[in-house]
Design a protein around this motif. Structure first.
Motif, PDB file in Angstrom:
ATOM      1  N   ASP A   1     -10.259 -31.219  -2.217  1.00  0.00           N
ATOM      2  CA  ASP A   1      -9.926 -30.249  -3.256  1.00  0.00           C
ATOM      3  C   ASP A   1      -9.681 -28.919  -2.559  1.00  0.00           C
ATOM      4  OD1 ASP A   1      -9.643 -28.728  -5.507  1.00  0.00           O
ATOM      5  OD2 ASP A   1     -11.758 -28.713  -6.013  1.00  0.00           O
ATOM      6  N   GLY A   2      -8.544 -28.823  -1.875  1.00  0.00           N
ATOM      7  CA  GLY A   2      -8.299 -27.610  -1.102  1.00  0.00           C
ATOM      8  C   GLY A   2      -6.864 -27.163  -1.164  1.00  0.00           C
ATOM      9  N   SER A   3      -6.601 -26.038  -0.529  1.00  0.00           N
ATOM     10  CA  SER A   3      -5.269 -25.448  -0.569  1.00  0.00           C
ATOM     11  C   SER A   3      -4.382 -25.863   0.595  1.00  0.00           C
ATOM     12  CB  SER A   3      -5.400 -23.920  -0.591  1.00  0.00           C
ATOM     13  OG  SER A   3      -6.091 -23.485   0.572  1.00  0.00           O
ATOM     14  N   GLU A   4      -4.882 -26.610   1.536  1.00  0.00           N
ATOM     15  CA  GLU A   4      -4.101 -27.029   2.705  1.00  0.00           C
ATOM     16  C   GLU A   4      -3.368 -28.343   2.458  1.00  0.00           C
ATOM     17  OE1 GLU A   4      -3.862 -25.214   5.555  1.00  0.00           O
ATOM     18  OE2 GLU A   4      -5.090 -23.690   4.592  1.00  0.00           O
ATOM     19  N   GLY A   5      -3.349 -28.812   1.252  1.00  0.00           N
ATOM     20  CA  GLY A   5      -2.793 -30.116   0.920  1.00  0.00           C
ATOM     21  C   GLY A   5      -3.873 -30.918   0.234  1.00  0.00           C
TER      22      GLY A   5
ATOM     23  N   GLY B   1       7.329 -33.998 -13.567  1.00  0.00           N
ATOM     24  CA  GLY B   1       6.873 -32.798 -12.887  1.00  0.00           C
ATOM     25  C   GLY B   1       6.426 -33.064 -11.471  1.00  0.00           C
ATOM     26  N   ASP B   2       6.182 -31.985 -10.748  1.00  0.00           N
ATOM     27  CA  ASP B   2       5.679 -32.041  -9.373  1.00  0.00           C
ATOM     28  C   ASP B   2       4.169 -31.868  -9.432  1.00  0.00           C
ATOM     29  OD1 ASP B   2       4.882 -31.593  -6.754  1.00  0.00           O
ATOM     30  OD2 ASP B   2       6.541 -30.241  -6.306  1.00  0.00           O
ATOM     31  N   TYR B   3       3.443 -32.931  -9.111  1.00  0.00           N
ATOM     32  CA  TYR B   3       1.986 -32.927  -9.189  1.00  0.00           C
ATOM     33  C   TYR B   3       1.336 -32.908  -7.803  1.00  0.00           C
ATOM     34  CZ  TYR B   3       2.852 -34.029 -14.057  1.00  0.00           C
ATOM     35  OH  TYR B   3       3.282 -33.980 -15.359  1.00  0.00           O
ATOM     36  N   THR B   4       2.093 -32.511  -6.788  1.00  0.00           N
ATOM     37  CA  THR B   4       1.571 -32.537  -5.419  1.00  0.00           C
ATOM     38  C   THR B   4       0.405 -31.576  -5.200  1.00  0.00           C
ATOM     39  OG1 THR B   4       3.300 -31.000  -4.692  1.00  0.00           O
ATOM     40  CG2 THR B   4       3.724 -33.361  -4.396  1.00  0.00           C
ATOM     41  N   GLY B   5       0.220 -30.608  -6.058  1.00  0.00           N
ATOM     42  CA  GLY B   5      -0.912 -29.683  -5.930  1.00  0.00           C
ATOM     43  C   GLY B   5      -2.155 -30.163  -6.657  1.00  0.00           C
ATOM     44  N   SER B   6      -2.070 -31.305  -7.314  1.00  0.00           N
ATOM     45  CA  SER B   6      -3.209 -31.827  -8.066  1.00  0.00           C
ATOM     46  C   SER B   6      -4.216 -32.472  -7.124  1.00  0.00           C
ATOM     47  CB  SER B   6      -2.722 -32.845  -9.099  1.00  0.00           C
ATOM     48  OG  SER B   6      -3.791 -33.324  -9.870  1.00  0.00           O
ATOM     49  N   GLU B   7      -5.488 -32.304  -7.435  1.00  0.00           N
ATOM     50  CA  GLU B   7      -6.519 -32.836  -6.543  1.00  0.00           C
ATOM     51  C   GLU B   7      -6.839 -34.298  -6.817  1.00  0.00           C
ATOM     52  OE1 GLU B   7     -10.871 -31.943  -7.531  1.00  0.00           O
ATOM     53  OE2 GLU B   7      -9.806 -30.225  -8.369  1.00  0.00           O
ATOM     54  N   TRP B   8      -7.238 -35.001  -5.752  1.00  0.00           N
ATOM     55  CA  TRP B   8      -7.764 -36.353  -5.869  1.00  0.00           C
ATOM     56  C   TRP B   8      -9.170 -36.254  -6.462  1.00  0.00           C
ATOM     57  CZ3 TRP B   8      -4.876 -40.531  -5.064  1.00  0.00           C
ATOM     58  CH2 TRP B   8      -3.771 -40.438  -4.236  1.00  0.00           C
ATOM     59  N   CYS B   9      -9.543 -37.238  -7.252  1.00  0.00           N
ATOM     60  CA  CYS B   9     -10.892 -37.234  -7.818  1.00  0.00           C
ATOM     61  C   CYS B   9     -11.298 -38.659  -8.197  1.00  0.00           C
ATOM     62  CB  CYS B   9     -10.976 -36.316  -9.033  1.00  0.00           C
ATOM     63  SG  CYS B   9      -9.826 -36.718 -10.355  1.00  0.00           S
TER      64      CYS B   9
END
Length: 113
Positions: A32-36, A71-79
């Motif tokens: 859950d971070g900003s680097e990918g 949409g582009d969901y590449t910024g969504s976190e894995w959970c």
């Protein structure tokens, strides 16, 4: 408790906040971070590696028969990663938005995890 791995900086592992144990005893970490946004694997020897990147882009028109908005969901976190309990053959992992669940098969008992 014992520390198996401590990230030296965010480019290696950034704020994992969901974890699960694999059938071999490795650990899956949901970043859950900003680097990918990655799923990472952590071996029983303390070796970390990126396992899966979030590259989810739903094209215009969506997915036939599904109600996921384009949409582009590449910024969504894995959970919420977990292995199915019967045989541990499937890893289920979710993208928080738009609420997509991925089913990933191993061979978990023969790999790094």
């Amino acid at each position: 408790m014992r520390v198996l791995f401590a990230s030296p900086d965010a480019s290696v592992l950034n704020n994992p906040d969901n974890i699960c144990v694999s059938p071999r005893g490795g650990i899956v970490l949901c970043e859950d971070g900003s680097e990918g946004e990655y799923l990472h694997g952590l071996t029983t020897d303390g070796e970390i590696f990126p396992f899966a990147a979030n590259k989810a882009v739903i094209p215009a028109g969506g997915v036939p028969g599904k109600s996921v908005a384009p949409g582009d969901y590449t910024g969504s976190e894995w959970c919420g990663s977990t292995f199915e309990p019967k045989n541990g053959d499937w890893l289920f992992a979710n993208l928080q938005s738009p609420g997509i669940t991925f089913a990933i098969t191993g061979p978990w008992r023969k790999g790094s995890l």
